[in-house]
Design a protein around this motif. Structure first.
Motif, PDB file in Angstrom:
ATOM      1  N   LYS A  15       0.847  -1.190   0.000  1.00 38.48           N
ATOM      2  CA  LYS A  15       0.000   0.000   0.000  1.00 38.48           C
ATOM      3  C   LYS A  15       0.885   1.243   0.000  1.00 38.48           C
ATOM      4  O   LYS A  15       1.802   1.371   0.808  1.00 38.48           O
ATOM      5  CB  LYS A  15      -0.886  -0.003   1.242  1.00 38.48           C
ATOM      6  N   VAL A  16       0.600   2.174  -0.927  1.00 34.58           N
ATOM      7  CA  VAL A  16       1.358   3.417  -1.000  1.00 34.58           C
ATOM      8  C   VAL A  16       0.981   4.297   0.191  1.00 34.58           C
ATOM      9  O   VAL A  16      -0.195   4.589   0.418  1.00 34.58           O
ATOM     10  CB  VAL A  16       1.087   4.153  -2.321  1.00 34.58           C
ATOM     11  N   LEU A  17       1.989   4.717   0.944  1.00 38.24           N
ATOM     12  CA  LEU A  17       1.772   5.568   2.107  1.00 38.24           C
ATOM     13  C   LEU A  17       1.973   7.042   1.790  1.00 38.24           C
ATOM     14  O   LEU A  17       1.296   7.899   2.368  1.00 38.24           O
ATOM     15  CB  LEU A  17       2.717   5.152   3.240  1.00 38.24           C
ATOM     16  N   SER A  18       2.901   7.352   0.906  1.00 36.49           N
ATOM     17  CA  SER A  18       3.158   8.744   0.547  1.00 36.49           C
ATOM     18  C   SER A  18       3.893   8.812  -0.786  1.00 36.49           C
ATOM     19  O   SER A  18       4.499   7.838  -1.232  1.00 36.49           O
ATOM     20  CB  SER A  18       3.980   9.454   1.635  1.00 36.49           C
ATOM     21  N   LYS A  19       3.813   9.988  -1.409  1.00 35.79           N
ATOM     22  CA  LYS A  19       4.442  10.203  -2.707  1.00 35.79           C
ATOM     23  C   LYS A  19       4.956  11.629  -2.783  1.00 35.79           C
ATOM     24  O   LYS A  19       4.325  12.558  -2.265  1.00 35.79           O
ATOM     25  CB  LYS A  19       3.449   9.945  -3.848  1.00 35.79           C
ATOM     26  N   ASP A  20       6.100  11.798  -3.418  1.00 33.08           N
ATOM     27  CA  ASP A  20       6.701  13.118  -3.582  1.00 33.08           C
ATOM     28  C   ASP A  20       7.158  13.273  -5.028  1.00 33.08           C
ATOM     29  O   ASP A  20       7.729  12.335  -5.603  1.00 33.08           O
ATOM     30  CB  ASP A  20       7.894  13.275  -2.633  1.00 33.08           C
ATOM     31  N   THR A  21       6.900  14.441  -5.634  1.00 29.33           N
ATOM     32  CA  THR A  21       7.302  14.706  -7.021  1.00 29.33           C
ATOM     33  C   THR A  21       8.140  15.968  -7.079  1.00 29.33           C
ATOM     34  O   THR A  21       7.780  16.985  -6.486  1.00 29.33           O
ATOM     35  CB  THR A  21       6.071  14.869  -7.932  1.00 29.33           C
ATOM     36  N   LYS A  22       9.265  15.893  -7.797  1.00 26.25           N
ATOM     37  CA  LYS A  22      10.146  17.043  -7.972  1.00 26.25           C
ATOM     38  C   LYS A  22      10.537  17.169  -9.441  1.00 26.25           C
ATOM     39  O   LYS A  22      10.598  16.170 -10.166  1.00 26.25           O
ATOM     40  CB  LYS A  22      11.418  16.891  -7.125  1.00 26.25           C
ATOM     41  N   PHE A  23      10.822  18.409  -9.844  1.00 25.74           N
ATOM     42  CA  PHE A  23      11.349  18.691 -11.177  1.00 25.74           C
ATOM     43  C   PHE A  23      12.728  19.332 -11.000  1.00 25.74           C
ATOM     44  O   PHE A  23      12.862  20.353 -10.323  1.00 25.74           O
ATOM     45  CB  PHE A  23      10.412  19.611 -11.957  1.00 25.74           C
ATOM     46  N   ILE A  24      13.734  18.717 -11.597  1.00 23.27           N
ATOM     47  CA  ILE A  24      15.120  19.119 -11.398  1.00 23.27           C
ATOM     48  C   ILE A  24      15.720  19.618 -12.710  1.00 23.27           C
ATOM     49  O   ILE A  24      15.604  18.968 -13.751  1.00 23.27           O
ATOM     50  CB  ILE A  24      15.968  17.935 -10.873  1.00 23.27           C
ATOM     51  N   LYS A  25      16.375  20.770 -12.636  1.00 21.16           N
ATOM     52  CA  LYS A  25      17.074  21.329 -13.795  1.00 21.16           C
ATOM     53  C   LYS A  25      18.578  21.140 -13.601  1.00 21.16           C
ATOM     54  O   LYS A  25      19.134  21.477 -12.555  1.00 21.16           O
ATOM     55  CB  LYS A  25      16.763  22.814 -13.954  1.00 21.16           C
ATOM     56  N   ILE A  26      19.244  20.588 -14.627  1.00 22.29           N
ATOM     57  CA  ILE A  26      20.689  20.396 -14.609  1.00 22.29           C
ATOM     58  C   ILE A  26      21.298  21.303 -15.669  1.00 22.29           C
ATOM     59  O   ILE A  26      20.880  21.280 -16.828  1.00 22.29           O
ATOM     60  CB  ILE A  26      21.063  18.936 -14.898  1.00 22.29           C
ATOM     61  N   THR A  27      22.253  22.113 -15.261  1.00 23.76           N
ATOM     62  CA  THR A  27      22.890  23.063 -16.173  1.00 23.76           C
ATOM     63  C   THR A  27      24.378  22.766 -16.268  1.00 23.76           C
ATOM     64  O   THR A  27      25.052  22.575 -15.256  1.00 23.76           O
ATOM     65  CB  THR A  27      22.685  24.515 -15.686  1.00 23.76           C
ATOM     66  N   SER A  81       6.012   2.712   0.330  1.00 20.46           N
ATOM     67  CA  SER A  81       4.913   1.744   0.397  1.00 20.46           C
ATOM     68  C   SER A  81       5.154   0.768   1.534  1.00 20.46           C
ATOM     69  O   SER A  81       6.290   0.391   1.838  1.00 20.46           O
ATOM     70  CB  SER A  81       4.803   0.958  -0.920  1.00 20.46           C
ATOM     71  N   SER A  82       4.056   0.355   2.158  1.00 16.14           N
ATOM     72  CA  SER A  82       4.096  -0.692   3.168  1.00 16.14           C
ATOM     73  C   SER A  82       3.907  -2.038   2.479  1.00 16.14           C
ATOM     74  O   SER A  82       2.982  -2.216   1.684  1.00 16.14           O
ATOM     75  CB  SER A  82       2.986  -0.469   4.201  1.00 16.14           C
ATOM     76  N   GLY A  85       2.096  -7.230   6.096  1.00 20.67           N
ATOM     77  CA  GLY A  85       2.242  -7.294   7.541  1.00 20.67           C
ATOM     78  C   GLY A  85       3.599  -7.752   8.014  1.00 20.67           C
ATOM     79  O   GLY A  85       3.775  -8.055   9.198  1.00 20.67           O
ATOM     80  N   GLY A  86       4.591  -7.799   7.126  1.00 18.94           N
ATOM     81  CA  GLY A  86       5.910  -8.295   7.516  1.00 18.94           C
ATOM     82  C   GLY A  86       6.826  -7.250   8.105  1.00 18.94           C
ATOM     83  O   GLY A  86       7.979  -7.557   8.428  1.00 18.94           O
ATOM     84  N   GLY A  87       6.348  -6.013   8.236  1.00 21.23           N
ATOM     85  CA  GLY A  87       7.180  -4.964   8.798  1.00 21.23           C
ATOM     86  C   GLY A  87       8.192  -4.367   7.842  1.00 21.23           C
ATOM     87  O   GLY A  87       9.097  -3.645   8.272  1.00 21.23           O
ATOM     88  N   GLU A  88       8.064  -4.663   6.552  1.00 15.81           N
ATOM     89  CA  GLU A  88       8.979  -4.104   5.565  1.00 15.81           C
ATOM     90  C   GLU A  88       8.301  -2.981   4.784  1.00 15.81           C
ATOM     91  O   GLU A  88       7.078  -2.957   4.620  1.00 15.81           O
ATOM     92  CB  GLU A  88       9.461  -5.185   4.591  1.00 15.81           C
ATOM     93  N   TYR A  89       9.139  -2.051   4.301  1.00 14.65           N
ATOM     94  CA  TYR A  89       8.676  -0.935   3.497  1.00 14.65           C
ATOM     95  C   TYR A  89       9.549  -0.828   2.252  1.00 14.65           C
ATOM     96  O   TYR A  89      10.712  -1.253   2.257  1.00 14.65           O
ATOM     97  CB  TYR A  89       8.743   0.372   4.294  1.00 14.65           C
ATOM     98  N   LEU A  90       8.968  -0.269   1.216  1.00 10.29           N
ATOM     99  CA  LEU A  90       9.677  -0.121  -0.053  1.00 10.29           C
ATOM    100  C   LEU A  90       9.797   1.355  -0.404  1.00 10.29           C
ATOM    101  O   LEU A  90       8.798   2.079  -0.438  1.00 10.29           O
ATOM    102  CB  LEU A  90       8.922  -0.843  -1.176  1.00 10.29           C
ATOM    103  N   TYR A  91      11.021   1.799  -0.623  1.00  7.72           N
ATOM    104  CA  TYR A  91      11.270   3.116  -1.200  1.00  7.72           C
ATOM    105  C   TYR A  91      11.527   2.925  -2.688  1.00  7.72           C
ATOM    106  O   TYR A  91      12.380   2.121  -3.081  1.00  7.72           O
ATOM    107  CB  TYR A  91      12.500   3.766  -0.573  1.00  7.72           C
ATOM    108  N   LYS A  92      10.817   3.679  -3.517  1.00  5.04           N
ATOM    109  CA  LYS A  92      10.991   3.574  -4.972  1.00  5.04           C
ATOM    110  C   LYS A  92      11.007   4.958  -5.583  1.00  5.04           C
ATOM    111  O   LYS A  92      10.117   5.774  -5.308  1.00  5.04           O
ATOM    112  CB  LYS A  92       9.877   2.745  -5.603  1.00  5.04           C
TER     113      LYS A  92
END
Length: 202
Positions: A15-27, A81-82, A85-92
């Motif tokens: 289950k997705v717990l939170s989401k963050d979106t960014k736009f990055i400029k590289i010069t 994401s959770s 019930g195994g107590g693990e989380y995924l960062y993607k």
């Protein structure tokens, strides 16, 4: 999809717990004092990034090449994401180059995580997908060949700390090739060290 990727991640769901979106400029700018390129990175608003991306694409369409491109933009989306019930989380973190990646610089992708968590050893991966064209000889003329899809996998993070993991990789390192539609995904699993909230930090 590689067999290793399928074996390690095919059964993950949660289950997705939170989401963050960014736009990055590289010069990229040339520094005559050091005779090298200087690279700066800055976050922009979505609206400003889309305006600049459209202008950059129009400029490339008018000139027909990317040789003098000095800016590139990336969209980053990070999920926490959770995993049941195994107590693990995924960062993607998924990343998409909105314009051609800059030449002669290395690419990096990293994701931070809460200090009250620990990364599960060996759970990290990076997948990078892009379209590639190579220079070919037709008769007596060099020209761009057909476009084909390529996917690279990385299984060990180059940077590992108690606040984040990161990968380094290189795409535009061949002057006889050009690349477009570059995108990818980085992910790793964590467990909490103590009870409490896990905070998303992209």
């Amino acid at each position: 999809m590689s067999p290793e990727y399928a074996n390690k991640y095919k059964e993950l769901s949660g289950k997705v717990l939170s989401k963050d979106t960014k736009f990055i400029k590289i010069t990229k700018t040339f520094d005559p004092a050091t005779n090298n390129y200087k690279v700066t990175i800055a976050e922009e608003s979505e609206n400003q990034a889309m305006i600049e991306v459209e202008n950059a694409k129009n400029s490339v369409s008018a000139t027909g090449n990317y040789d003098y491109q000095q800016n590139s933009w990336i969209k980053l989306e990070t999920w926490l994401s959770s995993l049941g019930g195994g107590g693990e989380y995924l960062y993607k973190t998924s990343f998409t180059w909105l314009t051609q990646p800059l030449e002669n610089i290395g690419e990096y992708i990293a994701t931070g995580y809460g200090t009250n968590t620990s990364v599960i050893s060996g759970s990290e991966y990076l997948q990078v997908t892009y379209n590639r064209q190579d220079v070919i000889l037709q008769g007596y003329t060099w020209t761009w060949g057909p476009t084909y899809l390529n996917t690279d996998y990385y299984w060990t993070a180059n940077i590992k700390s108690n606040t984040g993991y990161g990968f380094s990789f290189q795409i535009c390192d061949d002057p006889t090739s050009r690349f477009s539609n570059v995108r990818g995904t980085m992910a790793f699993r964590v467990r909490p060290n103590i009870s409490g909230a896990i905070i998303l930090d992209a």
